[in-house]
Scaffold this motif. Structure first.
Motif, mmCIF file in Angstrom:
data_model
loop_
_atom_site.group_PDB
_atom_site.id
_atom_site.type_symbol
_atom_site.label_atom_id
_atom_site.label_comp_id
_atom_site.label_asym_id
_atom_site.label_seq_id
_atom_site.Cartn_x
_atom_site.Cartn_y
_atom_site.Cartn_z
ATOM 1 N N TYR A 61 1.158 -0.977 -0.008
ATOM 2 C CA TYR A 61 0.032 0.385 -0.057
ATOM 3 C C TYR A 61 0.802 1.498 0.047
ATOM 4 O O TYR A 61 1.697 1.095 1.015
ATOM 5 N N THR A 70 -8.022 -1.081 1.390
ATOM 6 C CA THR A 70 -7.706 -3.304 2.046
ATOM 7 C C THR A 70 -7.939 -3.971 0.198
ATOM 8 O O THR A 70 -8.732 -4.049 -0.366
ATOM 9 N N SER A 72 -7.352 -7.207 -1.999
ATOM 10 C CA SER A 72 -7.332 -8.379 -2.298
ATOM 11 C C SER A 72 -7.767 -9.783 -3.703
ATOM 12 O O SER A 72 -7.871 -8.716 -5.005
#
Length: 122
Positions: A61, A70, A72
């Motif tokens: 990040y 977030t 994924s």
């Protein structure tokens, strides 16, 4: 040919949330990672976050999204998501998905999607 498609953008108020999705496909296509970038009007494209299944596996990040976004992904499905929470006005940009190679110092997309617009406004 490889196809990369981002979805999930839209208009949201400051402090709100959005979830972006990316799907990459193509004949015999596979990738070591999926990255997210963004570009605001008059600015260059900048790195946001990435997930890697390669040598430097894990998530990465930029500082301006740590604790709020977030990332994924699913290696087998060649898909990725970017959950964006507590959005700020400065998050307004076109967000792009970039399958490629990522690591602590590596930002190497091989392909780009068409982008999806995220607008944070009151």
């Amino acid at each position: 040919q490889v196809q990369v498609v981002e979805t999930g953008g839209g208009l949201v108020e400051p402090g709100g949330s959005l979830r972006l999705s990316c799907a990459a496909s193509g004949r015999n296509f596979s990738t070591n990672g999926m990255g997210w970038f963004r570009q605001a009007p008059g600015k260059g494209r900048e790195f946001v976050a990435a997930v890697s299944w390669g040598r430097e596996s894990g998530t990465y990040y930029e500082n301006f999204v740590k604790g709020r976004f977030t990332v994924s992904g699913d290696k087998d499905k060649n898909t990725a998501s970017l959950q964006m929470d507590r959005l700020k006005l400065e998050d307004t940009a076109v967000y792009y998905c970039g399958p490629g190679n990522y690591g602590v110092y590596l930002r190497a997309p091989d392909y780009w999607g068409q982008g999806t617009q995220v607008t944070v406004s009151s």
